[in-house]
Scaffold this motif. Structure first.
Motif, PDB file in Angstrom:
ATOM      1  N   SER A   1       8.164  42.603 -63.170  1.00 27.13           N
ATOM      2  CA  SER A   1       7.721  44.438 -62.025  1.00 27.13           C
ATOM      3  C   SER A   1       9.138  44.833 -61.418  1.00 27.13           C
ATOM      4  O   SER A   1       9.771  46.060 -61.576  1.00 27.13           O
ATOM      5  N   PHE A   2       9.993  43.709 -60.406  1.00 27.01           N
ATOM      6  CA  PHE A   2      10.954  43.697 -59.895  1.00 27.01           C
ATOM      7  C   PHE A   2      12.064  43.989 -60.829  1.00 27.01           C
ATOM      8  O   PHE A   2      12.702  45.404 -60.484  1.00 27.01           O
ATOM      9  N   VAL A   3      12.545  43.847 -62.332  1.00 26.00           N
ATOM     10  CA  VAL A   3      13.387  43.711 -63.213  1.00 26.00           C
ATOM     11  C   VAL A   3      13.012  45.587 -63.508  1.00 26.00           C
ATOM     12  O   VAL A   3      13.961  46.575 -64.126  1.00 26.00           O
ATOM     13  N   LEU A   4      11.703  45.558 -64.163  1.00 22.14           N
ATOM     14  CA  LEU A   4      11.168  47.028 -65.004  1.00 22.14           C
ATOM     15  C   LEU A   4      11.586  47.955 -63.738  1.00 22.14           C
ATOM     16  O   LEU A   4      12.198  49.118 -64.183  1.00 22.14           O
ATOM     17  N   ASN A   5      11.232  47.685 -62.178  1.00 20.51           N
ATOM     18  CA  ASN A   5      11.663  49.121 -61.148  1.00 20.51           C
ATOM     19  C   ASN A   5      13.163  48.916 -60.807  1.00 20.51           C
ATOM     20  O   ASN A   5      13.748  50.203 -61.209  1.00 20.51           O
ATOM     21  N   LEU A   6      13.875  48.145 -61.128  1.00 17.06           N
ATOM     22  CA  LEU A   6      15.605  48.120 -61.578  1.00 17.06           C
ATOM     23  C   LEU A   6      15.877  48.666 -62.417  1.00 17.06           C
ATOM     24  O   LEU A   6      16.744  50.032 -62.041  1.00 17.06           O
TER      25      LEU A   6
END
Length: 121
Positions: A64-69
């Motif tokens: 989720s963190f990578v997709l949010n970035l």
């Protein structure tokens, strides 16, 4: 009461914010890799059209963190800025404060939509 709030919201801000999420969803869905991101956009477009009576719970992990970035760089920042500006304009009137709060809720969602879950309250 949430039905009346959603009706006024749709007229004041919801139509434009929901359309921005829908357009982002269509653009992401053009590629096969972007389809999961597009589906998330369509889910939040429904929230943007009628936010009263619903809330967002944030969570997620490394994916989720990578997709949010990626989302933030490509699509999230313009949607978040538009929602925040709309919220400031609604806050300028005393009557518009509840709708301005919804704008800021959606601006936060536009910054980190992955790992977020919509709940009915």
């Amino acid at each position: 009461m949430s039905c009346l709030g959603n009706l006024i919201w749709f007229i004041c801000a919801g139509l434009w914010q929901g359309l921005s999420w829908t357009i982002a969803g269509f653009l992401w869905s053009i590629t096969i890799i972007g389809i999961p991101i597009g589906q998330q956009c369509f889910k939040f477009a429904a929230l943007s059209f009628c936010p009263f009576g619903r809330d967002v719970i944030y969570g997620g992990g490394a994916v989720s963190f990578v997709l949010n970035l990626i989302w933030l760089v490509v699509s999230g920042l313009p949607i978040a800025i538009a929602a925040a500006v709309n919220g400031v304009l609604l806050y300028c009137t005393l009557v518009g404060i509840p709708w301005g709060m919804q704008c800021f809720k959606l601006a936060k969602l536009a910054l980190m939509p992955f790992g977020a879950e919509i709940i009915h309250i």
